[in-house]
Design an enzyme around this catalytic site. Structure first.
Site, short mmCIF file in Angstrom:
data_model
loop_
_atom_site.label_atom_id
_atom_site.label_comp_id
_atom_site.label_asym_id
_atom_site.label_seq_id
_atom_site.Cartn_x
_atom_site.Cartn_y
_atom_site.Cartn_z
N SER A 139 0.85 -1.19 0.00
CA SER A 139 0.00 0.00 0.00
C SER A 139 0.88 1.24 0.00
O SER A 139 2.02 1.19 0.49
CB SER A 139 -0.87 0.02 1.26
OG SER A 139 -1.50 1.28 1.41
N TYR A 152 -1.47 -0.45 10.38
CA TYR A 152 -1.76 -0.80 8.99
C TYR A 152 -0.57 -0.43 8.09
O TYR A 152 -0.05 -1.27 7.35
CB TYR A 152 -3.04 -0.12 8.50
CG TYR A 152 -3.30 -0.43 7.04
CD1 TYR A 152 -3.61 -1.73 6.65
CD2 TYR A 152 -3.19 0.55 6.06
CE1 TYR A 152 -3.81 -2.04 5.31
CE2 TYR A 152 -3.40 0.25 4.72
CZ TYR A 152 -3.71 -1.05 4.35
OH TYR A 152 -3.89 -1.37 3.03
#
Ligand code: NDP
Ligand code: 8X3
Length: 252
Positions: A139, A152
């Site tokens: 990501s 995350y």
């Protein structure tokens, strides 16, 4: 013989769109995820086009991952591409108000799960040899910090460095490794991050143009279908209406 792709998190978003994209290109599919009903639906949709094998799987369970790989039917054993896509974000709040369980779930899924699947599939990918590939879904959050990114983003930084380190070890084998790092894409991602709060999820994408699951599936297929002597190390992709922001400064 048909080429085989093994996809984690095929029940939604990028994983499901990737299954459709590889089916369009004629690959045999191994589709995994926890929601069996969705796997069955996708199998019903795609099996008229290509061979499809489904397996209900929680990637956090190393023994279950190994059992699914060991039980692959003969025709699905020559796995040429592994798409490590299963993952999630939880708790967009600041670190100081996040439940420890949410941090653990992200670590167990995005790090431990990805490692479990990679370890179990490596022998088959090595057997496939040059042209085989591992496509890890990282990501932009693995590179760029933002408020509420906490574990995350850190888990996706792991995905990037693990991908690079794998590359080093696999250099003589011909097995490629890529970290794809998407920015904002409209899937069930924000619904999961906001624990089922549809209004909060919708707000993430309101008034802008996010990427679609199909946009990312196209990149995943592109990377896996490249000529065998090429390796994309990292592919960062954002919608044109997303970019970085300025540093935060706390003022009196
Ligand atoms: P979705 O929520 O739509 O899909 C996530 C998929 O992961 C589902 O198929 C889900 O299947 C699966 N999954 C979650 N936990 C587990 C588990 N423990 N075991 C097996 N499968 C699991 O989100 P996206 O498609 O957007 O997300 C796919 C990947 O892309 C994730 O790794 C995410 O972090 C990453 N990503 C997403 C971005 C975005 O903006 N959407 C941007 C950058 C990266 P099931 O629940 O059936 O198990
Ligand atoms: C998901 C993209 O921008 O929410 O990995 O971090 S973002």
């Amino acid at each position: 013989m048909k080429q085989v792709v093994f996809i984690t998190g095929a029940t939604s978003g990028f994983g499901r769109a990737t299954a459709r994209r590889f089916a369009q290109a004629g690959w045999s599919l191994v589709l995994t995820g926890r929601r069996t009903d969705r796997l069955e639906e996708l199998k019903a949709e795609l099996s008229p086009k290509v061979p499809v094998h489904i397996a209900t799987l929680d990637v956090r369970d190393a023994a279950a991952v190994q059992a699914v790989v060991d039980a692959l039917p003969e025709d699905f054993r020559p796995v040429k591409s592994l798409i490590n896509n299963a993952g999630l974000a939880l708790a967009p709040q600041p670190s100081q108000s996040v439940a420890l369980d949410d941090w653990h779930t992200m670590i167990d899924t995005n790090i431990t799960g990805l490692v479990n699947v990679t370890h179990a599939l490596l022998p088959l990918l090595l057997k496939a040899g040059p042209g085989a590939s591992i496509v890890n879904i990282g990501s932009v959050a693995g590179q760029w910090p933002y408020p509420g990114g906490h574990v995350y983003g850190a888990s996706k930084a792991f995905v990037q460095q693990f991908s690079y380190n794998l590359r080093c070890d696999l250099i003589k084998t011909g097995v490629r490794v890529t970290d794809i790092a998407p920015g904002m894409a409209e899937t069930e991602f924000s619904l999961v991050r906001n624990k089922g709060d549809q209004a909060a999820a919708d707000k993430v994408y309101a008034g802008t143009t996010a990427m679609s699951a199909e946009d990312i599936a196209e990149q995943i297929h592109y990377v896996a279908a490249l000529p065998a002597h090429l390796n994309i190390n990292r592919l960062e992709i954002m919608p044109v209406r997303q970019a970085w922001s300025n540093f935060a400064v706390d003022r009196d």
